[in-house]
Design an enzyme around this catalytic site. Sequence first.
Site, PDB file in Angstrom:
ATOM      1  N   CYS A  93       0.830  -1.197   0.000  1.00  0.00           N
ATOM      2  CA  CYS A  93       0.000   0.000   0.000  1.00  0.00           C
ATOM      3  C   CYS A  93       0.872   1.258   0.000  1.00  0.00           C
ATOM      4  CB  CYS A  93      -0.893   0.006   1.226  1.00  0.00           C
ATOM      5  SG  CYS A  93      -1.817   1.531   1.473  1.00  0.00           S
ATOM      6  N   PRO A  94       0.636   2.263  -0.805  1.00  0.00           N
ATOM      7  CA  PRO A  94      -0.467   2.381  -1.782  1.00  0.00           C
ATOM      8  C   PRO A  94      -0.072   1.943  -3.192  1.00  0.00           C
ATOM      9  CG  PRO A  94       0.619   4.498  -1.558  1.00  0.00           C
ATOM     10  CD  PRO A  94       1.424   3.509  -0.754  1.00  0.00           C
TER      11      PRO A  94
END
Lengths: 199, 81
Positions: B18-19
Site C-alpha cells: 500500500c499504496p
Amino acid sequence: MSDTLNQEETLEQQIERIVNQQVAKALDSQIIELKKQLQAPQKKKQARKVAIIASKGTLDMAYPPLILATAAAAMGAEVQIFFTFYGLNILRKDKNASLQVAPIGNPAMPVPIPNIIGMLPGMTPAATKMMQGMFSKHNVQTIPQLLQDAVELDVKLIGCQMTMDVMNIKKELFVDGVEIGGAATFLKFAFDADVSLFI
Amino acid sequence: MSQEFKVAQVLDARGKSCPGPIIALKKAFKNIEAGEVLEVQATDPGSVEDFKAWTEETGNLLLDSRSSGGVYTYYIQKSED
C-alpha cells in the site's frame, strides 16, 4: 352573419389549437433539456479535494502524508500537501533519502529501547536502519519514490515560505515541481476540501 | 463458477505494498479504453478492501475478485469518463 361568426370561431379555435400545439412542443423540448441538466451533474461529479499539512521530518512521519496523498490522487482526488517546519525535509533532495527515526522518547518502537540506551551515539542511525529494513522487506516504496509518484499523479506540493525563511532553506534544495506559498495559499484550498489533515 | 472475461491488459502489482497497487492501477487505467477490462494481480492483502473502495469511488466496475495461493486477481471494467 351567423356563417361569418362560425367562421371566426373556427379561425380562433384553429389559432388556439395551433398555439397550444406549439407551446406543448416547446415545453416538451424544454422539459427534456432540463432533465438532461439534472442528470448531468450526477454523472460528472466534481473531483474531491484532499488538503494535507506535513509538519514532521522523521522517517515514520514522512510516510502518512505521502501515502494518503498518492492514494487520494489515485482515487481521482485533487490533492495538495503543504510542507512546513520539519516537513520541509521531505522535499529536500539532499535529505529525503536519509530521514531518520529516533528511539529516544519513543516507547512505540517495534523493539522498545530504554531512553538511557537510546541516548547513546549511534542509536538513532541503528533504529533508522531497522525501520528502513522493515519497509524494504515489505516492498514499501522509499520516501523519494513516493514523492516521485505524488508528482506524477499531479499532487500539488507547496513549501511554506515562512519556515523556509526561518530555517534558511532555499527552493533549489527541493525536488522539482514544488510551489512556494503561505498559510492563506493552503487555507484557500482547504476551505473547500473534503478531507483536511494535519500530520 | 469462474467466469472468463475478455481482458484488454494485465497489470502485475505483485509484491507492491500500500499504496503501490492502486497507484499502479490508476496508471494502467490511463492506457485502456472505456468498456475494456483490466486484470490486476496483487499480493497485498489490503488490496481486497482498497480495490473495492477505489472502484466505488472512481465509478469503475469491479467485475470479480479472486484469491488463490496468496495472489489476488481483480477484473475491473473501465466506465465512461
